[in-house]
Design an enzyme around this catalytic site. Structure first.
Site, PDB file in Angstrom:
ATOM      1  N   ASP A  49       0.838  -1.202   0.000  1.00  0.00           N
ATOM      2  CA  ASP A  49       0.000   0.000   0.000  1.00  0.00           C
ATOM      3  C   ASP A  49       0.873   1.253   0.000  1.00  0.00           C
ATOM      4  O   ASP A  49       1.558   1.534   0.978  1.00  0.00           O
ATOM      5  CB  ASP A  49      -0.892   0.007   1.251  1.00  0.00           C
ATOM      6  CG  ASP A  49      -1.832   1.199   1.268  1.00  0.00           C
ATOM      7  OD1 ASP A  49      -2.957   1.071   0.757  1.00  0.00           O
ATOM      8  OD2 ASP A  49      -1.431   2.261   1.782  1.00  0.00           O
ATOM      9  N   TYR A  54       3.087   9.907  -0.688  1.00  0.00           N
ATOM     10  CA  TYR A  54       4.158   9.334   0.142  1.00  0.00           C
ATOM     11  C   TYR A  54       5.542   9.596  -0.479  1.00  0.00           C
ATOM     12  O   TYR A  54       6.558   9.456   0.199  1.00  0.00           O
ATOM     13  CB  TYR A  54       3.982   7.826   0.356  1.00  0.00           C
ATOM     14  CG  TYR A  54       2.713   7.402   1.070  1.00  0.00           C
ATOM     15  CD1 TYR A  54       1.875   8.335   1.670  1.00  0.00           C
ATOM     16  CD2 TYR A  54       2.358   6.066   1.144  1.00  0.00           C
ATOM     17  CE1 TYR A  54       0.707   7.948   2.307  1.00  0.00           C
ATOM     18  CE2 TYR A  54       1.189   5.666   1.787  1.00  0.00           C
ATOM     19  CZ  TYR A  54       0.363   6.615   2.357  1.00  0.00           C
ATOM     20  OH  TYR A  54      -0.791   6.211   2.989  1.00  0.00           O
ATOM     21  N   LYS A  79      -2.668   5.751  -4.383  1.00  0.00           N
ATOM     22  CA  LYS A  79      -3.792   6.666  -4.118  1.00  0.00           C
ATOM     23  C   LYS A  79      -3.594   8.001  -4.819  1.00  0.00           C
ATOM     24  O   LYS A  79      -2.462   8.506  -4.915  1.00  0.00           O
ATOM     25  CB  LYS A  79      -3.923   6.912  -2.602  1.00  0.00           C
ATOM     26  CG  LYS A  79      -3.809   5.658  -1.758  1.00  0.00           C
ATOM     27  CD  LYS A  79      -4.089   5.898  -0.288  1.00  0.00           C
ATOM     28  CE  LYS A  79      -3.694   4.682   0.538  1.00  0.00           C
ATOM     29  NZ  LYS A  79      -2.269   4.605   0.876  1.00  0.00           N
ATOM     30  N   HIS A 112      -7.541   9.393  -2.190  1.00  0.00           N
ATOM     31  CA  HIS A 112      -6.882   9.369  -0.877  1.00  0.00           C
ATOM     32  C   HIS A 112      -7.764   9.953   0.238  1.00  0.00           C
ATOM     33  O   HIS A 112      -7.825   9.417   1.334  1.00  0.00           O
ATOM     34  CB  HIS A 112      -5.554  10.128  -0.948  1.00  0.00           C
ATOM     35  CG  HIS A 112      -4.560   9.718   0.079  1.00  0.00           C
ATOM     36  ND1 HIS A 112      -3.216   9.644  -0.179  1.00  0.00           N
ATOM     37  CD2 HIS A 112      -4.706   9.342   1.389  1.00  0.00           C
ATOM     38  CE1 HIS A 112      -2.579   9.242   0.926  1.00  0.00           C
ATOM     39  NE2 HIS A 112      -3.459   9.063   1.882  1.00  0.00           N
TER      40      HIS A 112
HETATM   41  N1  LIG Z   1      -5.277   6.436   3.575  1.00  0.00           N
HETATM   42  C1  LIG Z   1      -4.713   7.159   4.507  1.00  0.00           C
HETATM   43  O1  LIG Z   1      -5.043   8.346   4.694  1.00  0.00           O
HETATM   44  C2  LIG Z   1      -3.647   6.569   5.375  1.00  0.00           C
HETATM   45  C3  LIG Z   1      -3.224   7.236   6.531  1.00  0.00           C
HETATM   46  C4  LIG Z   1      -2.244   6.623   7.312  1.00  0.00           C
HETATM   47  C5  LIG Z   1      -1.739   5.397   6.950  1.00  0.00           C
HETATM   48  N2  LIG Z   1      -2.162   4.779   5.796  1.00  0.00           N
HETATM   49  C6  LIG Z   1      -1.610   3.467   5.367  1.00  0.00           C
HETATM   50  O2  LIG Z   1      -1.642   2.555   6.472  1.00  0.00           O
HETATM   51  C7  LIG Z   1      -0.324   2.094   6.738  1.00  0.00           C
HETATM   52  C8  LIG Z   1      -0.147   1.801   8.214  1.00  0.00           C
HETATM   53  O3  LIG Z   1      -0.435   2.940   8.986  1.00  0.00           O
HETATM   54  P1  LIG Z   1       0.689   3.769   9.779  1.00  0.00           P
HETATM   55  O4  LIG Z   1       1.960   3.626   9.056  1.00  0.00           O
HETATM   56  O5  LIG Z   1       0.159   5.157   9.995  1.00  0.00           O
HETATM   57  O6  LIG Z   1       0.726   3.130  11.227  1.00  0.00           O
HETATM   58  P2  LIG Z   1       0.759   1.677  11.901  1.00  0.00           P
HETATM   59  O7  LIG Z   1       0.982   0.602  10.890  1.00  0.00           O
HETATM   60  O8  LIG Z   1      -0.431   1.611  12.788  1.00  0.00           O
HETATM   61  O9  LIG Z   1       2.016   1.832  12.855  1.00  0.00           O
HETATM   62  C9  LIG Z   1       3.302   2.037  12.343  1.00  0.00           C
HETATM   63  C10 LIG Z   1       4.202   2.354  13.547  1.00  0.00           C
HETATM   64  O10 LIG Z   1       4.202   1.246  14.450  1.00  0.00           O
HETATM   65  C11 LIG Z   1       5.511   0.725  14.559  1.00  0.00           C
HETATM   66  N3  LIG Z   1       5.388  -0.743  14.559  1.00  0.00           N
HETATM   67  C12 LIG Z   1       5.113  -1.532  13.487  1.00  0.00           C
HETATM   68  N4  LIG Z   1       5.062  -2.822  13.857  1.00  0.00           N
HETATM   69  C13 LIG Z   1       5.300  -2.843  15.194  1.00  0.00           C
HETATM   70  C14 LIG Z   1       5.398  -3.884  16.140  1.00  0.00           C
HETATM   71  N5  LIG Z   1       5.235  -5.151  15.783  1.00  0.00           N
HETATM   72  N6  LIG Z   1       5.671  -3.554  17.436  1.00  0.00           N
HETATM   73  C15 LIG Z   1       5.824  -2.277  17.803  1.00  0.00           C
HETATM   74  N7  LIG Z   1       5.752  -1.241  16.944  1.00  0.00           N
HETATM   75  C16 LIG Z   1       5.499  -1.524  15.644  1.00  0.00           C
HETATM   76  C17 LIG Z   1       6.294   1.258  13.374  1.00  0.00           C
HETATM   77  O11 LIG Z   1       7.666   1.439  13.695  1.00  0.00           O
HETATM   78  P3  LIG Z   1       8.917   1.072  12.726  1.00  0.00           P
HETATM   79  O12 LIG Z   1       8.531   1.333  11.297  1.00  0.00           O
HETATM   80  O13 LIG Z   1       9.981   1.995  13.223  1.00  0.00           O
HETATM   81  O14 LIG Z   1       9.227  -0.381  12.979  1.00  0.00           O
HETATM   82  C18 LIG Z   1       5.614   2.601  13.150  1.00  0.00           C
HETATM   83  O15 LIG Z   1       6.124   3.565  14.059  1.00  0.00           O
HETATM   84  C19 LIG Z   1       0.559   3.233   6.213  1.00  0.00           C
HETATM   85  O16 LIG Z   1       1.896   2.857   6.060  1.00  0.00           O
HETATM   86  C20 LIG Z   1      -0.153   3.558   4.921  1.00  0.00           C
HETATM   87  O17 LIG Z   1       0.143   2.600   3.933  1.00  0.00           O
HETATM   88  C21 LIG Z   1      -3.100   5.352   5.012  1.00  0.00           C
END
Ligand SMILES: NC(=O)c1ccc[n+]([C@@H]2O[C@H](COP(=O)([O-])OP(=O)(O)OC[C@H]3O[C@@H](n4cnc5c(N)ncnc54)[C@H](OP(=O)(O)O)[C@@H]3O)[C@@H](O)[C@H]2O)c1
Length: 285
Positions: A49, A54, A79, A112
């Site tokens: 994704d 990004y 997106k 998005h």
């Molecule tokens: N459509 C939208 O508007 C939108 C908005 C936000 C996100 N997204 C999508 O959703 C994806 C995921 O969301 P997100 O990146 O915001 O947050 P997330 O996946 O909820 O959390 C990512 C954070 O958690 C940490 N983490 C990951 N696995 C872990 C584990 N097993 N134990 C402890 N900490 C852990 C990561 O650290 P490290 O990387 O340092 O390991 C990072 O700081 C994004 O990458 C993107 O593709 C979309």
């Protein structure tokens, strides 16, 4: 161990399917995206994704090319950024994403944000419908849409998005929106599924369940998403966490765990509210 795990394929309303567990790359710089995505593909993830905003579509494309995995075996989402909303601008933005990703087709193209203050999401959806009718994209969907926005684009085109990617985690469970999506055959995809690294994983309810189930808090949260029927796209650039999150596929929660997690709901957003958010800023070249 992780090589034996496979997420289920979730049925979408256009007859295609999407893997239930994928890998997200928000906040991963372009030069770090290639090794990170290559590692995710090596572990077993097949859903990637990204998004134009990004700024890492090139790195994602390089990882796909270098992986040695057949393009048709990888499910790629990108997106359309707010700055490109509108009919003609959407068609041009789609071309630009294809070029940066260096692929012939995107499997899932999303708007998005609804960004209601811009007043353009209906025209933008019409452009996505056109791209789909032309066979230029695999599937079309949206992100950060609430029910009234979804109803409006469905009424305007007769075409229902396959999926709505929205913020969802134990502190923001969006029960009503998930039910609305399900009633309209729209899959719910959870963004920031782990709470975006803002401390939710230290919640004592989650750490207690994790201890009892011989899992980590992140695995418990991912297993909860999977049990809810969400498609889920955790992000990590840390190889051990990339593998840990994939191994959540083997974690089994009991009804009392699900009930305890339900009790964590507190309506807490880490990101914008789809009713009002209209983030500006140009699409990266
Ligand atoms: N459509 C939208 O508007 C939108 C908005 C936000 C996100 N997204 C999508 O959703 C994806 C995921 O969301 P997100 O990146 O915001 O947050 P997330 O996946 O909820 O959390 C990512 C954070 O958690 C940490 N983490 C990951 N696995 C872990 C584990 N097993 N134990 C402890 N900490 C852990 C990561 O650290 P490290 O990387 O340092 O390991 C990072 O700081 C994004 O990458 C993107 O593709 C979309």
């Amino acid at each position: 161990m992780t090589a034996d795990l496979h997420p289920i394929d979730v049925d979408l309303n256009d007859g295609t399917t999407i893997p239930q567990l994928g890998y997200g790359v928000w906040r991963v710089p372009d030069d770090e995206a290639q090794p990170a995505v290559e590692e995710a593909l090596r572990v077993g993830y097949r859903l990637i994704d990204t998004a134009a905003i990004y700024g890492n579509e090139r790195g994602v494309g390089r990882a796909i090319a270098a992986s040695g995995i057949a393009r048709e075996d990888i499910y790629l989402t990108t997106k359309l950024w707010n700055a490109d909303q509108g009919y003609d601008t959407t068609l041009r933005a789609h071309e630009a994403s294809l070029k940066r990703l260096a692929v012939d087709t995107i499997d899932l193209y999303l708007i998005h944000w609804a960004a209601p203050p811009l007043g353009k999401y209906v025209d933008t959806w019409k452009a996505l419908v056109h791209l789909h009718e032309q066979g230029a994209v695999g599937s079309i969907g949206v992100s950060n849409f609430h029910a009234p926005h979804l109803q409006e684009i469905i009424d305007a085109t007769g075409v229902t998005p396959v999926l709505n990617q929205v913020e969802c985690h134990p502190y923001l469970q969006i029960e009503q929106l998930r039910a609305w999506n399900a009633a309209h055959q729209i899959a719910t995809q959870a963004w920031s599924p782990l709470g975006a690294g803002k401390g939710m994983l230290e919640d004592p309810v989650l750490t207690e369940i994790a201890e009892r189930r011989d899992a980590t808090p992140a695995q418990v949260v991912l297993a909860w998403h999977i049990a809810q029927g969400n498609v889920v796209i955790p992000k990590s650039v840390t190889p051990s966490r990339i593998a840990e999150n994939w191994a959540a596929l083997a974690v089994q929660l009991e009804p009392e765990d699900i009930d305890a997690i339900e009790g964590l709901e507190r309506g807490e957003r880490t990101g914008g509210n789809p009713d009002t958010a209209d983030y500006a800023g140009p699409t990266p070249e």
